[in-house]
Design a protein around this motif. Structure first.
Motif, PDB file in Angstrom:
ATOM      1  N   LEU A  61       0.639  -1.274   0.116  1.00 23.78           N
ATOM      2  CA  LEU A  61       0.175   0.039   0.096  1.00 23.78           C
ATOM      3  C   LEU A  61       0.949   1.292   0.038  1.00 23.78           C
ATOM      4  O   LEU A  61       0.428   2.206  -0.914  1.00 23.78           O
ATOM      5  N   LEU A  62       1.662   1.458   1.062  1.00 29.55           N
ATOM      6  CA  LEU A  62       2.414   2.581   1.154  1.00 29.55           C
ATOM      7  C   LEU A  62       3.470   2.933  -0.224  1.00 29.55           C
ATOM      8  O   LEU A  62       3.210   4.155  -0.664  1.00 29.55           O
ATOM      9  N   PRO A  63       4.142   2.071  -0.657  1.00 28.10           N
ATOM     10  CA  PRO A  63       5.047   2.515  -1.679  1.00 28.10           C
ATOM     11  C   PRO A  63       4.053   2.820  -2.993  1.00 28.10           C
ATOM     12  O   PRO A  63       4.577   3.613  -3.770  1.00 28.10           O
ATOM     13  N   THR A  64       2.869   2.083  -3.292  1.00 30.10           N
ATOM     14  CA  THR A  64       2.149   2.386  -4.264  1.00 30.10           C
ATOM     15  C   THR A  64       1.393   3.558  -4.207  1.00 30.10           C
ATOM     16  O   THR A  64       1.202   4.111  -5.495  1.00 30.10           O
ATOM     17  N   ILE A  65       1.031   3.888  -3.106  1.00 31.15           N
ATOM     18  CA  ILE A  65       0.312   5.143  -2.995  1.00 31.15           C
ATOM     19  C   ILE A  65       1.484   6.365  -3.139  1.00 31.15           C
ATOM     20  O   ILE A  65       1.117   7.288  -3.922  1.00 31.15           O
ATOM     21  N   GLY A  66       2.480   6.292  -2.749  1.00 33.05           N
ATOM     22  CA  GLY A  66       3.642   7.228  -3.026  1.00 33.05           C
ATOM     23  C   GLY A  66       3.903   7.462  -4.571  1.00 33.05           C
ATOM     24  O   GLY A  66       4.243   8.484  -4.849  1.00 33.05           O
ATOM     25  N   ALA A 238     -13.415  -1.843 -15.554  1.00 29.83           N
ATOM     26  CA  ALA A 238     -12.256  -1.975 -14.749  1.00 29.83           C
ATOM     27  C   ALA A 238     -11.421  -0.733 -14.940  1.00 29.83           C
ATOM     28  O   ALA A 238     -10.666  -0.090 -14.138  1.00 29.83           O
ATOM     29  N   THR A 239     -11.137  -0.293 -16.326  1.00 22.78           N
ATOM     30  CA  THR A 239     -10.484   0.760 -16.745  1.00 22.78           C
ATOM     31  C   THR A 239     -11.015   2.346 -16.151  1.00 22.78           C
ATOM     32  O   THR A 239     -10.230   2.836 -15.553  1.00 22.78           O
ATOM     33  N   LEU A 240     -12.371   2.165 -16.170  1.00 20.80           N
ATOM     34  CA  LEU A 240     -12.929   3.414 -15.247  1.00 20.80           C
ATOM     35  C   LEU A 240     -12.687   3.497 -13.926  1.00 20.80           C
ATOM     36  O   LEU A 240     -12.376   4.574 -13.241  1.00 20.80           O
ATOM     37  N   LEU A 241     -12.595   2.290 -13.183  1.00 26.25           N
ATOM     38  CA  LEU A 241     -12.206   2.347 -11.829  1.00 26.25           C
ATOM     39  C   LEU A 241     -11.016   2.680 -11.499  1.00 26.25           C
ATOM     40  O   LEU A 241     -10.673   3.299 -10.561  1.00 26.25           O
ATOM     41  N   GLU A 242      -9.972   2.145 -12.374  1.00 28.60           N
ATOM     42  CA  GLU A 242      -8.544   2.564 -11.998  1.00 28.60           C
ATOM     43  C   GLU A 242      -8.399   3.829 -12.606  1.00 28.60           C
ATOM     44  O   GLU A 242      -7.049   4.151 -12.419  1.00 28.60           O
ATOM     45  N   MET A 243      -9.005   4.455 -13.231  1.00 29.52           N
ATOM     46  CA  MET A 243      -8.666   5.902 -13.521  1.00 29.52           C
ATOM     47  C   MET A 243      -9.106   6.871 -12.441  1.00 29.52           C
ATOM     48  O   MET A 243      -8.509   7.963 -12.280  1.00 29.52           O
ATOM     49  N   ILE A 244      -9.628   6.452 -11.168  1.00 28.84           N
ATOM     50  CA  ILE A 244     -10.052   7.311 -10.169  1.00 28.84           C
ATOM     51  C   ILE A 244      -8.594   7.623  -9.260  1.00 28.84           C
ATOM     52  O   ILE A 244      -7.787   6.573  -9.028  1.00 28.84           O
ATOM     53  N   PRO A 245      -8.143   8.756  -9.415  1.00 35.98           N
ATOM     54  CA  PRO A 245      -6.911   9.157  -8.501  1.00 35.98           C
ATOM     55  C   PRO A 245      -6.556   8.432  -7.297  1.00 35.98           C
ATOM     56  O   PRO A 245      -7.851   8.404  -6.549  1.00 35.98           O
ATOM     57  N   PHE A 246      -5.759   8.098  -6.782  1.00 37.36           N
ATOM     58  CA  PHE A 246      -5.252   7.515  -5.483  1.00 37.36           C
ATOM     59  C   PHE A 246      -6.071   6.323  -5.137  1.00 37.36           C
ATOM     60  O   PHE A 246      -5.382   5.603  -4.442  1.00 37.36           O
ATOM     61  N   ALA A 247      -7.255   6.021  -5.789  1.00 42.56           N
ATOM     62  CA  ALA A 247      -8.029   4.591  -5.381  1.00 42.56           C
ATOM     63  C   ALA A 247      -7.601   3.738  -6.273  1.00 42.56           C
ATOM     64  O   ALA A 247      -8.111   2.616  -6.453  1.00 42.56           O
ATOM     65  N   SER A 248      -6.874   4.138  -7.542  1.00 43.71           N
ATOM     66  CA  SER A 248      -6.431   3.163  -8.309  1.00 43.71           C
ATOM     67  C   SER A 248      -5.886   1.660  -7.896  1.00 43.71           C
ATOM     68  O   SER A 248      -6.048   0.686  -8.403  1.00 43.71           O
ATOM     69  N   ILE A 249      -4.914   1.931  -6.977  1.00 41.91           N
ATOM     70  CA  ILE A 249      -4.313   0.859  -6.304  1.00 41.91           C
ATOM     71  C   ILE A 249      -5.287  -0.394  -5.821  1.00 41.91           C
ATOM     72  O   ILE A 249      -5.316  -1.302  -6.137  1.00 41.91           O
ATOM     73  N   VAL A 250      -6.243   0.299  -5.045  1.00 39.68           N
ATOM     74  CA  VAL A 250      -7.288  -0.592  -4.472  1.00 39.68           C
ATOM     75  C   VAL A 250      -8.003  -1.214  -5.605  1.00 39.68           C
ATOM     76  O   VAL A 250      -8.423  -2.357  -5.444  1.00 39.68           O
ATOM     77  N   PHE A 251      -8.609  -0.397  -6.646  1.00 41.31           N
ATOM     78  CA  PHE A 251      -9.262  -1.006  -7.674  1.00 41.31           C
ATOM     79  C   PHE A 251      -8.448  -2.060  -8.399  1.00 41.31           C
ATOM     80  O   PHE A 251      -8.985  -2.956  -9.069  1.00 41.31           O
ATOM     81  N   SER A 252      -7.294  -1.967  -8.694  1.00 40.41           N
ATOM     82  CA  SER A 252      -6.409  -2.729  -9.298  1.00 40.41           C
ATOM     83  C   SER A 252      -6.658  -4.226  -8.491  1.00 40.41           C
ATOM     84  O   SER A 252      -6.539  -5.054  -9.403  1.00 40.41           O
ATOM     85  N   PHE A 253      -6.823  -4.171  -7.104  1.00 43.33           N
ATOM     86  CA  PHE A 253      -6.903  -5.550  -6.252  1.00 43.33           C
ATOM     87  C   PHE A 253      -8.131  -5.595  -6.536  1.00 43.33           C
ATOM     88  O   PHE A 253      -8.583  -7.231  -6.878  1.00 43.33           O
ATOM     89  N   THR A 254      -9.313  -4.985  -6.452  1.00 43.27           N
ATOM     90  CA  THR A 254     -10.652  -5.431  -6.528  1.00 43.27           C
ATOM     91  C   THR A 254     -11.085  -6.004  -8.078  1.00 43.27           C
ATOM     92  O   THR A 254     -11.817  -6.744  -7.961  1.00 43.27           O
ATOM     93  N   ASN A 255     -10.248  -5.405  -8.781  1.00 39.25           N
ATOM     94  CA  ASN A 255     -10.612  -5.984 -10.247  1.00 39.25           C
ATOM     95  C   ASN A 255      -9.983  -7.150 -10.401  1.00 39.25           C
ATOM     96  O   ASN A 255     -10.593  -8.011 -11.134  1.00 39.25           O
ATOM     97  N   THR A 256      -8.964  -7.534  -9.849  1.00 40.13           N
ATOM     98  CA  THR A 256      -8.383  -8.664  -9.939  1.00 40.13           C
ATOM     99  C   THR A 256      -9.170  -9.604  -9.271  1.00 40.13           C
ATOM    100  O   THR A 256      -9.335 -10.870  -9.517  1.00 40.13           O
ATOM    101  N   VAL A 257      -9.828  -9.607  -7.919  1.00 39.18           N
ATOM    102  CA  VAL A 257     -10.723 -10.366  -7.507  1.00 39.18           C
ATOM    103  C   VAL A 257     -11.958 -10.638  -8.253  1.00 39.18           C
ATOM    104  O   VAL A 257     -12.293 -11.557  -8.539  1.00 39.18           O
ATOM    105  N   GLY A 258     -12.586  -9.532  -8.924  1.00 38.06           N
ATOM    106  CA  GLY A 258     -13.416  -9.530  -9.772  1.00 38.06           C
ATOM    107  C   GLY A 258     -13.419 -10.549 -10.940  1.00 38.06           C
ATOM    108  O   GLY A 258     -14.184 -11.509 -11.310  1.00 38.06           O
ATOM    109  N   ALA A 259     -11.823 -10.582 -11.770  1.00 38.30           N
ATOM    110  CA  ALA A 259     -11.548 -11.575 -12.658  1.00 38.30           C
ATOM    111  C   ALA A 259     -11.640 -12.816 -12.149  1.00 38.30           C
ATOM    112  O   ALA A 259     -11.825 -13.880 -12.864  1.00 38.30           O
TER     113      ALA A 259
END
Length: 289
Positions: A61-66, A238-259
């Motif tokens: 979380l921390l390195p990716t948010i940075g 998935a693309t629209l979710l990952e375009m949301i600033p700063f929340a994209s890291i979380v959505f990368s994981f939730t999209n992986t869960v969805g897949a």
């Protein structure tokens, strides 16, 4: 003579437009019928309700948010004004908003390239496999890694036996910049750009799944060709979710869960079909004896 040429060109343009519209309509119908566009949303709720799946995210979380903050801040600081100056000529007042969307898309791509290759690769792999284990799809996961007995889904993940997700494809980067000028077309251009990015994003959603299935390149290609609409629907959301600033890291994981949830449902459906057809085949074999 000139009038006939113009009329011929206009007729051909209408035919091409109709053909493209019909193709888009079929893709939209396929995506809607498959329900694939719902899996990124399902991934959010499933991830939120299964705390054990949070472990890979928390560890990165921390390195990716940075990284995300640095990329987005730099992009807005150095590219917003130049891109706004260009887009204002074609988008007018809407350029203020379309430029923001464009920069978010660009930032998302840069963050994805850097994070997936250097920060998140193993974490996303564990999340995908862990979700399959949580859905009792252990048979297919065991094709790609060792599984331990007992414990929560993440604790059961052992040594990886197969190479994890491949890095960000150079073709994807080239394709991204090739389609980037679409954003100069007011509104509709940005929409088309997102859809095209979504289609590319969708085709990569089940890379790990195909790997666990031991499918050849031709098998993957054939499957994706038969389900273009479904993967485009998943990829667009998935693309629209990952375009949301700063929340994209979380959505990368939730999209992986969805897949992974989608893959588990495909496996379940194939298993049910095999179970229902097997008795019929046995009966036919008996009659043939």
């Amino acid at each position: 003579m000139a009038g006939n040429v113009v009329e011929s060109v206009q007729t051909k343009a209408r035919e091409v437009a109709k053909e493209d519209f019909d193709k888009a309509k079929v893709l939209f119908q396929d995506a809607t019928r498959s329900g694939s566009y719902l899996y990124p949303i399902k991934g959010i709720f499933y991830f939120a309700s299964h705390r054990s799946l949070w472990k890979p995210l928390i560890s990165r979380l921390l390195p990716t948010i940075g990284l995300s903050v640095g990329v987005v801040a730099s992009m807005f600081a150095f590219t917003y004004v130049p891109q706004l100056a260009i887009l204002v000529f074609v988008n007018g007042p809407l350029a203020v908003f379309t430029t923001v969307l464009l920069i978010l898309s660009e930032s998302s791509t840069i963050i994805s390239v850097l994070s997936r290759n250097f920060l998140l690769q193993d974490a996303l792999l564990d999340t995908f496999d862990g979700t399959l284990v949580s859905r009792d799809a252990t048979n297919i996961v065991s094709e790609g890694r060792q599984l331990k007995a007992g414990g929560d889904p993440m604790a059961r993940l052992g040594k990886i036996l197969k190479t994890p997700f491949s890095g960000f494809s150079p073709k994807a980067i080239v394709r991204y910049f090739m389609y980037l000028p679409l954003n100069f077309i007011p509104v509709i251009g940005t929409v088309i750009f997102v859809l095209l990015q979504g289609r590319a994003r969708g085709t990569a959603a089940h890379e790990r799944y195909f790997q666990l299935k031991r499918w050849s390149a031709s098998q993957r290609s054939e499957w994706l060709k038969e389900h273009v609409g479904a993967y485009s629907g998943f990829g667009t959301v998935a693309t629209l979710l990952e375009m949301i600033p700063f929340a994209s890291i979380v959505f990368s994981f939730t999209n992986t869960v969805g897949a992974a949830l989608w893959a588990a449902d495909i496996e379940k459906k194939e298993s049910e079909m095999s179970s229902s057809t097997a008795p019929g085949l046995r009966e036919a074999a008996k009659k043939a004896e």
